[in-house]
Design an enzyme around this catalytic site. Structure first.
Site, PDB file in Angstrom:
ATOM      1  N   THR A   1       0.834  -1.196   0.000  1.00 56.09           N
ATOM      2  CA  THR A   1       0.000   0.000   0.000  1.00 56.09           C
ATOM      3  C   THR A   1       0.870   1.248   0.000  1.00 56.09           C
ATOM      4  O   THR A   1       1.999   1.213   0.500  1.00 56.09           O
ATOM      5  CB  THR A   1      -0.932   0.043   1.229  1.00 56.09           C
ATOM      6  OG1 THR A   1      -1.768   1.200   1.152  1.00 56.09           O
ATOM      7  CG2 THR A   1      -0.160   0.093   2.540  1.00 56.09           C
TER       8      THR A   1
ATOM      9  N   ASP B   1     -13.823   9.367   6.938  1.00 55.40           N
ATOM     10  CA  ASP B   1     -14.163   9.167   8.357  1.00 55.40           C
ATOM     11  C   ASP B   1     -14.956  10.327   8.972  1.00 55.40           C
ATOM     12  O   ASP B   1     -15.882  10.085   9.759  1.00 55.40           O
ATOM     13  CB  ASP B   1     -12.898   8.907   9.187  1.00 55.40           C
ATOM     14  CG  ASP B   1     -12.367   7.496   9.009  1.00 55.40           C
ATOM     15  OD1 ASP B   1     -13.099   6.646   8.467  1.00 55.40           O
ATOM     16  OD2 ASP B   1     -11.215   7.235   9.410  1.00 55.40           O
TER      17      ASP B   1
ATOM     18  N   GLY C   1      -9.596   9.958   5.112  1.00 52.15           N
ATOM     19  CA  GLY C   1     -10.584   9.801   4.050  1.00 52.15           C
ATOM     20  C   GLY C   1     -11.972  10.294   4.439  1.00 52.15           C
ATOM     21  O   GLY C   1     -12.156  11.447   4.846  1.00 52.15           O
TER      22      GLY C   1
ATOM     23  N   ASN D   1      -0.739   3.930   1.227  1.00 53.09           N
ATOM     24  CA  ASN D   1      -1.592   4.679   2.147  1.00 53.09           C
ATOM     25  C   ASN D   1      -1.111   4.434   3.585  1.00 53.09           C
ATOM     26  O   ASN D   1      -1.289   3.344   4.137  1.00 53.09           O
ATOM     27  CB  ASN D   1      -3.049   4.220   1.947  1.00 53.09           C
ATOM     28  CG  ASN D   1      -4.027   4.986   2.802  1.00 53.09           C
ATOM     29  OD1 ASN D   1      -3.738   5.320   3.941  1.00 53.09           O
ATOM     30  ND2 ASN D   1      -5.208   5.245   2.262  1.00 53.09           N
TER      31      ASN D   1
ATOM     32  N   HIS E   1     -14.645  -1.826   9.008  1.00 54.74           N
ATOM     33  CA  HIS E   1     -14.492  -2.782   7.916  1.00 54.74           C
ATOM     34  C   HIS E   1     -13.070  -3.352   7.890  1.00 54.74           C
ATOM     35  O   HIS E   1     -12.877  -4.546   7.762  1.00 54.74           O
ATOM     36  CB  HIS E   1     -14.809  -2.063   6.597  1.00 54.74           C
ATOM     37  CG  HIS E   1     -14.100  -0.743   6.450  1.00 54.74           C
ATOM     38  ND1 HIS E   1     -14.118   0.218   7.434  1.00 54.74           N
ATOM     39  CD2 HIS E   1     -13.308  -0.234   5.464  1.00 54.74           C
ATOM     40  CE1 HIS E   1     -13.395   1.256   7.050  1.00 54.74           C
ATOM     41  NE2 HIS E   1     -12.896   1.007   5.849  1.00 54.74           N
TER      42      HIS E   1
ATOM     43  N   GLU F   1      -1.592  -0.117 -11.713  1.00 53.25           N
ATOM     44  CA  GLU F   1      -2.889   0.437 -12.087  1.00 53.25           C
ATOM     45  C   GLU F   1      -4.008  -0.441 -11.506  1.00 53.25           C
ATOM     46  O   GLU F   1      -4.006  -1.665 -11.692  1.00 53.25           O
ATOM     47  CB  GLU F   1      -3.029   0.472 -13.616  1.00 53.25           C
ATOM     48  CG  GLU F   1      -4.229   1.281 -14.050  1.00 53.25           C
ATOM     49  CD  GLU F   1      -4.435   1.204 -15.561  1.00 53.25           C
ATOM     50  OE1 GLU F   1      -5.496   1.652 -16.022  1.00 53.25           O
ATOM     51  OE2 GLU F   1      -3.547   0.677 -16.262  1.00 53.25           O
TER      52      GLU F   1
ATOM     53  N   ASP G   1      -7.917  -3.293  -0.487  1.00 55.52           N
ATOM     54  CA  ASP G   1      -8.659  -2.375  -1.347  1.00 55.52           C
ATOM     55  C   ASP G   1      -9.987  -2.115  -0.657  1.00 55.52           C
ATOM     56  O   ASP G   1     -10.670  -3.041  -0.216  1.00 55.52           O
ATOM     57  CB  ASP G   1      -8.885  -2.940  -2.749  1.00 55.52           C
ATOM     58  CG  ASP G   1      -9.217  -1.809  -3.723  1.00 55.52           C
ATOM     59  OD1 ASP G   1      -8.341  -0.965  -3.977  1.00 55.52           O
ATOM     60  OD2 ASP G   1     -10.367  -1.758  -4.203  1.00 55.52           O
ATOM     61  N   SER G   2     -10.313  -0.861  -0.543  1.00 50.60           N
ATOM     62  CA  SER G   2     -11.476  -0.508   0.266  1.00 50.60           C
ATOM     63  C   SER G   2     -12.160   0.714  -0.308  1.00 50.60           C
ATOM     64  O   SER G   2     -11.634   1.378  -1.199  1.00 50.60           O
ATOM     65  CB  SER G   2     -11.025  -0.253   1.711  1.00 50.60           C
ATOM     66  OG  SER G   2      -9.862   0.549   1.744  1.00 50.60           O
TER      67      SER G   2
HETATM   68  P1  ITT Z   1      -3.432   1.932  -1.790  1.00 56.75           P
HETATM   69  O1  ITT Z   1      -4.175   1.567  -3.047  1.00 56.75           O
HETATM   70  O2  ITT Z   1      -2.007   2.314  -2.027  1.00 56.75           O
HETATM   71  O3  ITT Z   1      -3.575   0.872  -0.733  1.00 56.75           O
HETATM   72  P2  ITT Z   1      -5.473   3.988  -1.615  1.00 56.75           P
HETATM   73  O4  ITT Z   1      -5.795   5.052  -0.623  1.00 56.75           O
HETATM   74  O5  ITT Z   1      -5.354   4.407  -3.068  1.00 56.75           O
HETATM   75  O6  ITT Z   1      -4.136   3.252  -1.151  1.00 56.75           O
HETATM   76  P3  ITT Z   1      -7.807   2.380  -2.266  1.00 56.75           P
HETATM   77  O7  ITT Z   1      -7.570   2.398  -3.724  1.00 56.75           O
HETATM   78  O8  ITT Z   1      -8.223   1.085  -1.615  1.00 56.75           O
HETATM   79  O9  ITT Z   1      -6.511   2.842  -1.449  1.00 56.75           O
HETATM   80  O10 ITT Z   1      -8.883   3.501  -1.915  1.00 56.75           O
HETATM   81  C1  ITT Z   1      -9.498   3.510  -0.692  1.00 56.75           C
HETATM   82  C2  ITT Z   1     -10.116   4.872  -0.438  1.00 56.75           C
HETATM   83  O11 ITT Z   1     -11.373   4.661   0.250  1.00 56.75           O
HETATM   84  C3  ITT Z   1      -9.235   5.685   0.506  1.00 56.75           C
HETATM   85  O12 ITT Z   1      -8.315   6.492  -0.187  1.00 56.75           O
HETATM   86  C4  ITT Z   1     -10.274   6.469   1.290  1.00 56.75           C
HETATM   87  O13 ITT Z   1     -10.658   7.628   0.569  1.00 56.75           O
HETATM   88  C5  ITT Z   1     -11.460   5.510   1.354  1.00 56.75           C
HETATM   89  N1  ITT Z   1     -11.389   4.698   2.583  1.00 56.75           N
HETATM   90  C6  ITT Z   1     -11.039   3.381   2.700  1.00 56.75           C
HETATM   91  N2  ITT Z   1     -11.041   2.987   3.972  1.00 56.75           N
HETATM   92  C7  ITT Z   1     -11.377   4.079   4.695  1.00 56.75           C
HETATM   93  C8  ITT Z   1     -11.524   4.318   6.071  1.00 56.75           C
HETATM   94  O14 ITT Z   1     -11.274   3.387   6.960  1.00 56.75           O
HETATM   95  N3  ITT Z   1     -11.874   5.545   6.451  1.00 56.75           N
HETATM   96  C9  ITT Z   1     -12.118   6.520   5.564  1.00 56.75           C
HETATM   97  N4  ITT Z   1     -11.978   6.393   4.249  1.00 56.75           N
HETATM   98  C10 ITT Z   1     -11.610   5.168   3.804  1.00 56.75           C
END
Ligand code: ITT
Length: 196
Positions: free
Chosen positions: A7, A150, A148, A9, A173, A40, A69-70
């Site tokens: 990740t 939250d 994000g 993030n 989650h 990608e 992925d979330s």
């Molecule tokens: P990686 O792909 O590098 O892991 P990313 O932030 O791009 O990081 P995702 O593509 O899975 O990850 O996008 C998930 C987005 O969903 C994240 O950037 C947040 O905006 C939102 N998100 C996921 N989990 C969250 C949480 O626990 N609280 C708030 N927002 C969340």
């Protein structure tokens, strides 16, 4: 046991460590594993994207890899932003963008859920675990914690950004998915996991 989390993030990494470190699993970041990759995410589901990220890192390291992925699925928006949650608005503007889009949505139609899929790959194979957290979208940003969406996601009247890390991890989650993942690893490695 050591694993690498695929990740970019920092918040996902922090939450995964908060939950798995006390259970004896050490999580290395991509940087600590000497990996710099950002594949990608062109899958149509959380599971596809999680596996894309895990596979890209697993090719480069010699140890177990997980990837998360979330996203946030809003019922009034037919499940959007969903897998596009990270790309829905510029970083830091996602909450205001969502509040604006939901300005006219009445209270009983503001239901939403966070979804989290974690893919894992190790020498024994691969798989995914998934979990969700149901709540509602509020009318304003509240709270300083988390990341994000939250500040606008209400769980029993409290936003996830108003919760402590432990409170969020207990109901989120990601917390639920990580605990399922721990069970998978415990079944695979049993008591050996601590010294792997
Ligand atoms: P990686 O792909 O590098 O892991 P990313 O932030 O791009 O990081 P995702 O593509 O899975 O990850 O996008 C998930 C987005 O969903 C994240 O950037 C947040 O905006 C939102 N998100 C996921 N989990 C969250 C949480 O626990 N609280 C708030 N927002 C969340």
């Amino acid at each position: 046991m050591k694993l690498v989390m695929a990740t970019n993030n920092e918040n996902k990494l922090r939450e995964a460590r908060e939950i798995l470190s006390p259970l004896g699993i050490e999580i290395l970041s991509q940087a600590e594993a000497g990996v710099d990759t950002n594949p990608e995410e062109n899958g149509e589901t959380f599971a596809e994207n999680a596996m894309i990220k895990a596979a890209a890192v697993y090719e480069l390291v010699q140890c177990p890899v997980i990837a998360d992925d979330s996203g946030l699925c809003v019922d009034a928006l037919n499940g959007a932003p969903g897998v596009y949650s990270a790309r829905y608005a510029p970083k830091g503007e996602e909450c205001q963008t969502l509040l604006k889009e939901m300005k006219h949505v009445p209270d009983d139609q503001r239901t939403a859920h966070f979804q989290c899929c974690i893919a894992y790959i190790d020498a024994e194979g691969y798989g995914t675990v998934s979990a969700s957290c149901a709540g509602k979208i509020g009318y304003e940003e509240r709270g300083e914690n988390g990341f994000g969406y939250d500040p606008v996601f209400l769980y029993n009247g409290t936003t996830l950004a108003e919760m402590t890390a432990d409170q969020k991890n207990a109901i989120s989650h990601r917390g639920a998915a990580l605990r399922l993942l721990f069970e998978v690893f415990r079944e695979r490695y049993g008591d050996k996991h601590a010294d792997k």
